[in-house]
Design a protein around this motif. Structure first.
Motif, short mmCIF file in Angstrom:
data_model
loop_
_atom_site.label_atom_id
_atom_site.label_comp_id
_atom_site.label_asym_id
_atom_site.label_seq_id
_atom_site.Cartn_x
_atom_site.Cartn_y
_atom_site.Cartn_z
N SER A 1 11.81 51.52 22.01
CA SER A 1 11.62 52.12 20.69
C SER A 1 10.16 52.50 20.51
O SER A 1 9.28 51.63 20.58
CB SER A 1 12.03 51.14 19.59
OG SER A 1 11.66 51.64 18.32
N HIS B 1 8.86 53.18 17.91
CA HIS B 1 8.43 52.68 16.60
C HIS B 1 8.24 51.16 16.60
O HIS B 1 7.91 50.59 15.57
CB HIS B 1 9.45 53.06 15.53
CG HIS B 1 9.68 54.54 15.41
ND1 HIS B 1 8.68 55.42 15.03
CD2 HIS B 1 10.77 55.30 15.66
CE1 HIS B 1 9.15 56.65 15.03
NE2 HIS B 1 10.41 56.62 15.41
N SER B 2 8.44 50.52 17.74
CA SER B 2 8.34 49.06 17.80
C SER B 2 7.01 48.64 18.43
O SER B 2 6.77 48.89 19.61
CB SER B 2 9.50 48.47 18.62
OG SER B 2 9.28 47.10 18.84
N HIS B 3 6.19 47.98 17.63
CA HIS B 3 4.93 47.47 18.18
C HIS B 3 5.19 46.34 19.16
O HIS B 3 4.43 46.13 20.10
CB HIS B 3 3.98 47.03 17.07
CG HIS B 3 4.55 46.03 16.11
ND1 HIS B 3 4.28 44.69 16.19
CD2 HIS B 3 5.38 46.19 15.04
CE1 HIS B 3 4.90 44.05 15.21
NE2 HIS B 3 5.58 44.94 14.49
N TYR C 1 5.71 47.83 22.69
CA TYR C 1 4.47 48.22 23.35
C TYR C 1 3.60 47.00 23.69
O TYR C 1 2.90 46.99 24.70
CB TYR C 1 3.69 49.21 22.48
CG TYR C 1 4.31 50.58 22.46
CD1 TYR C 1 4.46 51.30 23.64
CD2 TYR C 1 4.76 51.15 21.27
CE1 TYR C 1 5.05 52.56 23.63
CE2 TYR C 1 5.34 52.41 21.26
CZ TYR C 1 5.49 53.11 22.44
OH TYR C 1 6.06 54.36 22.43
N ARG D 1 -0.87 51.95 21.28
CA ARG D 1 0.40 52.38 20.68
C ARG D 1 0.95 51.30 19.75
O ARG D 1 1.51 51.60 18.69
CB ARG D 1 1.41 52.72 21.78
CG ARG D 1 1.01 53.95 22.60
CD ARG D 1 2.05 54.29 23.66
NE ARG D 1 1.64 55.46 24.42
CZ ARG D 1 1.18 55.42 25.67
NH1 ARG D 1 1.09 54.25 26.30
NH2 ARG D 1 0.81 56.52 26.28
N ARG E 1 -0.93 51.48 16.51
CA ARG E 1 -0.54 52.62 15.66
C ARG E 1 0.71 52.29 14.84
O ARG E 1 0.89 52.82 13.74
CB ARG E 1 -0.28 53.85 16.53
CG ARG E 1 -1.56 54.48 17.07
CD ARG E 1 -1.26 55.59 18.04
NE ARG E 1 -2.49 56.18 18.57
CZ ARG E 1 -2.53 57.01 19.61
NH1 ARG E 1 -1.40 57.34 20.22
NH2 ARG E 1 -3.68 57.49 20.02
N ASN E 2 1.55 51.41 15.38
CA ASN E 2 2.76 51.01 14.66
C ASN E 2 2.52 49.84 13.72
O ASN E 2 3.23 49.68 12.72
CB ASN E 2 3.87 50.65 15.65
CG ASN E 2 4.51 51.87 16.27
OD1 ASN E 2 4.83 52.83 15.58
ND2 ASN E 2 4.69 51.86 17.58
N ASP E 3 1.54 49.01 14.06
CA ASP E 3 1.25 47.84 13.23
C ASP E 3 -0.18 47.40 13.53
O ASP E 3 -0.46 46.96 14.65
CB ASP E 3 2.23 46.70 13.54
CG ASP E 3 2.13 45.55 12.54
OD1 ASP E 3 1.00 45.08 12.30
OD2 ASP E 3 3.17 45.12 12.01
#
Length: 318
Positions: free
Chosen positions: A51, A53-55, A58, A80, A83-85
């Motif tokens: 995903s 969108h999943s920190h 990454y 990355r 950037r998501n969290d």
């Protein structure tokens, strides 16, 4: 009733978050048992939901890259995750990866972000920033940060390790060893500590104790690339024949090279071949290193070693 439903939704969300966290981190740790970086990444990606969108996704990838010495890729995936969290833990991990790449200014920026966001809760950030300052030769700033670290978190194992590293960089090996000894009393299972003490012993020309500590570091953490590289280097290049072991040097060097085709691993592999008298493979290995490296100084060092290998002369270095 609405409040009750809201609480239920929050509880489900939190429980799902915890489950996702555990799934990604467990999969990442399990993948690190793979023999190569490529296999570890493939195993991880086949075992989790990918995903963008999943920190957590990454973070798990970044941890794998870091464990196998692919620090540039680790930086990319921790970025990355950020950037998501924007949690400070990711700045801390990215800063450590920058340190491995010798990007000390970038590391300082990341550790400073951790201090600004959560300095009182994460005094280790002061320790890490101190290491970065020390690596730049700014020992006063390093000492200032270590004073802050001990005032906020006490004499933790991390603080004592950092003090040992600082004195090691300053060439004060007696003081460095004293701090490492104190740190070992707090954490006797730290691979990093045995690696550092192994370095101190080697600088003090005590190869026997250095080898023992490096072996212990690898026993505690088989992914400790630096300990493997240093042990292979000693076995291949030490001037005292009793400490050399060409066959073991080659085994370690090949294991390193399978995990990470870094030019430093190539240098060790070539030295191991030379110690065994296989100068043709030593030369071919360094020629490949020249092709892969974009460091002009390192390329010239490899050319110098190639000249010696072509004359049938292995490396002998303390």
């Amino acid at each position: 009733m609405r409040r009750f439903m809201f609480l239920l939704i929050v509880l489900f969300a939190v429980s799902g978050c915890v489950k996702d966290t555990a799934a990604y981190l467990d999969a990442s740790k399990a993948a690190m048992n793979a023999p190569t970086h490529k296999e570890a990444v493939a195993q991880y990606e086949s075992g989790v939901t990918k995903s963008v969108h999943s920190h957590y996704y990454y973070e798990g990838l970044g941890d794998i890259h870091y464990a196998y010495g692919y620090y540039g890729e680790a930086v990319n995936d921790y970025t990355r995750a950020l950037r998501n969290d924007g949690r400070p833990e990711y700045n801390l991990k990215r800063g450590r990866a920058y340190m491995k790449l010798s990007f000390f200014r970038d590391a300082i920026i990341d550790f400073t972000s951790v201090i600004d966001l959560a300095g009182s809760k994460m005094p280790v950030a002061y320790v890490e920033r101190a290491k970065a300052y020390a690596a730049k030769g700014d020992y006063k700033e390093a000492m200032d940060d270590l004073d802050k670290a001990v005032s906020k978190g006490g004499e933790s194992a991390e603080f004592l390790i950092a003090m040992g590293e600082l004195y090691f960089k300053m060439g004060e090996y007696g003081n460095a060893k004293a701090y490492v000894q104190r740190a070992l009393m707090k954490d006797g299972e730290s691979s990093e500590l045995y690696l550092l003490r192994g370095k101190i012993f080697y600088k003090s020309k005590d190869a026997n104790q250095s080898i023992a500590d490096l072996k212990k570091a690898i026993e505690l953490d088989r992914s400790n690339l630096e300990a493997k590289r240093m042990l292979a280097w000693i076995y291949a290049t030490n001037p005292i024949s009793g400490y050399r072991n060409g066959a073991e040097a080659l085994n370690l060097a090949k294991s390193l090279f399978n995990m990470n085709q870094d030019v430093q691993c190539i240098e060790v592999l070539a030295a191991a071949y030379a110690e065994l008298g296989d100068f043709d493979n030593a030369v071919r290995t360094l020629e490949e290193g020249i092709r892969l490296s974009d460091d002009l100084v390192q390329q010239e060092d490899f050319r110098f070693d190639i000249k010696n290998y072509k004359k049938g002369e292995p490396l002998r270095i303390w």
